[in-house]
Design a protein around this motif. Structure first.
Motif, PDB file in Angstrom:
ATOM      1  N   LEU A 122       0.911  -1.130  -0.004  1.00 31.64           N
ATOM      2  CA  LEU A 122       0.102  -0.008  -0.081  1.00 31.64           C
ATOM      3  C   LEU A 122       0.900   1.238   0.043  1.00 31.64           C
ATOM      4  O   LEU A 122       1.995   1.361   0.669  1.00 31.64           O
ATOM      5  N   PRO A 123       0.435   2.232  -0.618  1.00 34.85           N
ATOM      6  CA  PRO A 123       1.302   3.490  -0.817  1.00 34.85           C
ATOM      7  C   PRO A 123       1.772   4.084   0.621  1.00 34.85           C
ATOM      8  O   PRO A 123       2.702   4.639   0.697  1.00 34.85           O
ATOM      9  N   ASP A 124       0.829   3.879   1.487  1.00 30.98           N
ATOM     10  CA  ASP A 124       1.192   4.315   3.025  1.00 30.98           C
ATOM     11  C   ASP A 124       1.943   3.502   3.845  1.00 30.98           C
ATOM     12  O   ASP A 124       1.941   4.002   5.199  1.00 30.98           O
ATOM     13  N   ASP A 125       2.080   2.386   3.262  1.00 28.94           N
ATOM     14  CA  ASP A 125       2.832   1.214   4.145  1.00 28.94           C
ATOM     15  C   ASP A 125       3.469   0.150   3.312  1.00 28.94           C
ATOM     16  O   ASP A 125       3.143  -0.691   2.893  1.00 28.94           O
ATOM     17  N   ASN A 126       4.498   1.019   2.929  1.00 27.84           N
ATOM     18  CA  ASN A 126       5.558   0.301   1.951  1.00 27.84           C
ATOM     19  C   ASN A 126       7.076   0.144   2.449  1.00 27.84           C
ATOM     20  O   ASN A 126       7.920   0.793   1.602  1.00 27.84           O
ATOM     21  N   PRO A 127       7.585  -0.493   3.418  1.00 27.25           N
ATOM     22  CA  PRO A 127       8.777  -0.703   3.633  1.00 27.25           C
ATOM     23  C   PRO A 127       9.652  -1.380   2.912  1.00 27.25           C
ATOM     24  O   PRO A 127      10.863  -0.895   2.784  1.00 27.25           O
ATOM     25  N   ARG A 128       9.304  -2.306   2.392  1.00 27.28           N
ATOM     26  CA  ARG A 128      10.036  -2.993   1.464  1.00 27.28           C
ATOM     27  C   ARG A 128      10.265  -2.159   0.093  1.00 27.28           C
ATOM     28  O   ARG A 128      11.487  -2.174  -0.578  1.00 27.28           O
ATOM     29  N   ALA A 129       9.131  -1.278  -0.478  1.00 32.30           N
ATOM     30  CA  ALA A 129       9.683  -0.493  -1.307  1.00 32.30           C
ATOM     31  C   ALA A 129      10.675   0.581  -0.976  1.00 32.30           C
ATOM     32  O   ALA A 129      11.614   1.114  -1.606  1.00 32.30           O
ATOM     33  N   ARG A 130      10.429   1.319   0.024  1.00 31.88           N
ATOM     34  CA  ARG A 130      11.310   2.172   0.611  1.00 31.88           C
ATOM     35  C   ARG A 130      12.785   1.588   0.718  1.00 31.88           C
ATOM     36  O   ARG A 130      13.797   2.285   0.293  1.00 31.88           O
ATOM     37  N   ALA A 131      12.916   0.367   1.119  1.00 34.04           N
ATOM     38  CA  ALA A 131      14.114  -0.054   1.138  1.00 34.04           C
ATOM     39  C   ALA A 131      14.725  -0.433  -0.327  1.00 34.04           C
ATOM     40  O   ALA A 131      15.943  -0.142  -0.246  1.00 34.04           O
ATOM     41  N   LEU A 132      14.109  -0.880  -0.999  1.00 38.52           N
ATOM     42  CA  LEU A 132      14.427  -0.967  -2.652  1.00 38.52           C
ATOM     43  C   LEU A 132      15.079   0.153  -2.891  1.00 38.52           C
ATOM     44  O   LEU A 132      16.088   0.446  -3.681  1.00 38.52           O
ATOM     45  N   LEU A 133      14.100   1.446  -2.927  1.00 38.67           N
ATOM     46  CA  LEU A 133      14.795   2.437  -3.348  1.00 38.67           C
ATOM     47  C   LEU A 133      16.149   3.199  -2.584  1.00 38.67           C
ATOM     48  O   LEU A 133      16.789   3.678  -3.295  1.00 38.67           O
ATOM     49  N   THR A 134      16.033   2.906  -1.164  1.00 38.04           N
ATOM     50  CA  THR A 134      17.206   3.548  -0.597  1.00 38.04           C
ATOM     51  C   THR A 134      18.443   2.803  -1.276  1.00 38.04           C
ATOM     52  O   THR A 134      19.409   3.292  -1.293  1.00 38.04           O
ATOM     53  N   ASP A 135      18.443   1.508  -1.502  1.00 40.24           N
ATOM     54  CA  ASP A 135      19.620   0.657  -1.874  1.00 40.24           C
ATOM     55  C   ASP A 135      19.895   1.120  -3.265  1.00 40.24           C
ATOM     56  O   ASP A 135      21.085   1.195  -3.698  1.00 40.24           O
ATOM     57  N   ALA A 136      18.828   1.473  -4.218  1.00 42.63           N
ATOM     58  CA  ALA A 136      19.096   1.822  -5.330  1.00 42.63           C
ATOM     59  C   ALA A 136      19.793   3.021  -5.531  1.00 42.63           C
ATOM     60  O   ALA A 136      20.759   3.388  -6.592  1.00 42.63           O
ATOM     61  N   LEU A 137      19.288   4.064  -4.526  1.00 40.55           N
ATOM     62  CA  LEU A 137      19.936   5.351  -4.701  1.00 40.55           C
ATOM     63  C   LEU A 137      21.331   5.370  -4.170  1.00 40.55           C
ATOM     64  O   LEU A 137      22.070   6.257  -4.513  1.00 40.55           O
ATOM     65  N   ALA A 138      21.572   4.449  -2.920  1.00 41.82           N
ATOM     66  CA  ALA A 138      22.945   4.301  -2.578  1.00 41.82           C
ATOM     67  C   ALA A 138      23.909   3.884  -3.560  1.00 41.82           C
ATOM     68  O   ALA A 138      25.010   4.550  -3.751  1.00 41.82           O
ATOM     69  N   HIS A 139      23.393   3.065  -4.307  1.00 42.89           N
ATOM     70  CA  HIS A 139      24.184   2.416  -5.472  1.00 42.89           C
ATOM     71  C   HIS A 139      24.444   3.852  -6.567  1.00 42.89           C
ATOM     72  O   HIS A 139      25.400   3.688  -7.035  1.00 42.89           O
ATOM     73  N   THR A 140      23.434   4.322  -7.016  1.00 47.89           N
ATOM     74  CA  THR A 140      23.284   5.352  -7.856  1.00 47.89           C
ATOM     75  C   THR A 140      24.405   6.320  -7.561  1.00 47.89           C
ATOM     76  O   THR A 140      25.267   6.729  -8.093  1.00 47.89           O
ATOM     77  N   TYR A 141      24.208   6.870  -6.239  1.00 46.64           N
ATOM     78  CA  TYR A 141      25.305   7.573  -5.564  1.00 46.64           C
ATOM     79  C   TYR A 141      26.677   7.182  -5.714  1.00 46.64           C
ATOM     80  O   TYR A 141      27.649   7.986  -6.062  1.00 46.64           O
ATOM     81  N   ALA A 142      26.880   6.016  -5.229  1.00 51.19           N
ATOM     82  CA  ALA A 142      28.390   5.424  -5.327  1.00 51.19           C
ATOM     83  C   ALA A 142      28.887   5.333  -6.753  1.00 51.19           C
ATOM     84  O   ALA A 142      30.172   5.459  -6.721  1.00 51.19           O
ATOM     85  N   THR A 143      27.908   5.293  -7.824  1.00 51.45           N
ATOM     86  CA  THR A 143      28.526   5.193  -8.963  1.00 51.45           C
ATOM     87  C   THR A 143      28.448   6.668  -9.749  1.00 51.45           C
ATOM     88  O   THR A 143      28.655   6.770 -10.954  1.00 51.45           O
ATOM     89  N   TRP A 144      27.900   7.632  -9.032  1.00 53.82           N
ATOM     90  CA  TRP A 144      27.585   8.946  -9.643  1.00 53.82           C
ATOM     91  C   TRP A 144      28.627   9.302 -10.896  1.00 53.82           C
ATOM     92  O   TRP A 144      28.432   9.820 -11.684  1.00 53.82           O
ATOM     93  N   ASP A 145      29.997   9.299 -10.283  1.00 53.18           N
ATOM     94  CA  ASP A 145      30.949   9.923 -11.024  1.00 53.18           C
ATOM     95  C   ASP A 145      31.438   9.237 -12.323  1.00 53.18           C
ATOM     96  O   ASP A 145      32.002   9.621 -13.184  1.00 53.18           O
ATOM     97  N   ARG A 146      30.864   7.799 -12.321  1.00 55.18           N
ATOM     98  CA  ARG A 146      31.033   7.203 -13.416  1.00 55.18           C
ATOM     99  C   ARG A 146      29.916   6.952 -14.514  1.00 55.18           C
ATOM    100  O   ARG A 146      30.137   6.216 -15.261  1.00 55.18           O
ATOM    101  N   LEU A 147      28.904   7.795 -14.165  1.00 48.82           N
ATOM    102  CA  LEU A 147      27.754   7.710 -15.206  1.00 48.82           C
ATOM    103  C   LEU A 147      28.038   8.398 -16.429  1.00 48.82           C
ATOM    104  O   LEU A 147      27.786   7.864 -17.591  1.00 48.82           O
ATOM    105  N   ARG A 148      29.084   9.201 -16.648  1.00 51.01           N
ATOM    106  CA  ARG A 148      29.599   9.732 -17.988  1.00 51.01           C
ATOM    107  C   ARG A 148      28.470   9.829 -18.999  1.00 51.01           C
ATOM    108  O   ARG A 148      28.607   9.073 -20.243  1.00 51.01           O
TER     109      ARG A 148
END
Length: 160
Positions: free
Chosen positions: A38-64
């Motif tokens: 549910l949109p108001d109760d989405n802990p797994r979705a938030r964890a997915l997003l957090t992990d994906a954003l962390a990976h994106t930030y870690a590779t930010w300089d290599r996006l080229r």
């Protein structure tokens, strides 16, 4: 030298913050659809997003020149796919009737607008298989199974 590094780090952080401000809402919605929460109760979705954003930030300089949204979306999809086949059952979300693979393909194709070929490549499936799964998922969403029919009065008896 330290000042230059600090300046680059600050610039990188500002760029990433601007990206997250613009993309996080849509990515969270896509992750919520994937996890069928549910949109108001989405802990797994938030964890997915957090992990994906962390990976994106870690590779930010290599996006080229690569689109950071595509990279983050790909990370959400890959992280969902790696663990979803075993444990991501629906929990009341709009796509809860679909199995995880159907959800993933439907969200990538219909919500995110990813081409069949790209979806197939991302999931290591033939394009034809993606077409079949997407069509089946659309049919299940658009034409959900009906519940039991209401009881009918027997002919010759008056309704009470």
């Amino acid at each position: 030298m330290r000042e230059r590094q600090a300046f680059q780090d600050a610039r990188r952080a500002r760029e990433f913050e601007a990206f997250v401000a613009g993309a996080a809402g849509r990515l969270l919605h896509a992750a919520t659809l994937l996890t069928a929460e549910l949109p108001d109760d989405n802990p797994r979705a938030r964890a997915l997003l957090t992990d994906a954003l962390a990976h994106t930030y870690a590779t930010w300089d290599r996006l080229r020149g690569e689109d950071p949204y595509d990279r983050a979306r790909q990370q959400v999809a890959v992280r969902f796919a790696r663990g979803a086949w075993r444990r991501h059952r629906g929990h009341g979300g709009v796509l809860e009737r679909l199995n995880p693979q159907e959800r993933l393909i439907l969200v990538l194709r219909m919500y995110e607008g990813v081409a069949e070929e790209q979806t197939a490549a991302l999931l290591a499936l033939p394009t034809e298989r993606v077409q079949v799964i997407c069509a089946r998922a659309m049919a299940r969403v658009l034409h959900p199974p009906r519940g039991p029919a209401p009881p009918r009065a027997l002919s010759g008896t008056a309704p009470s």
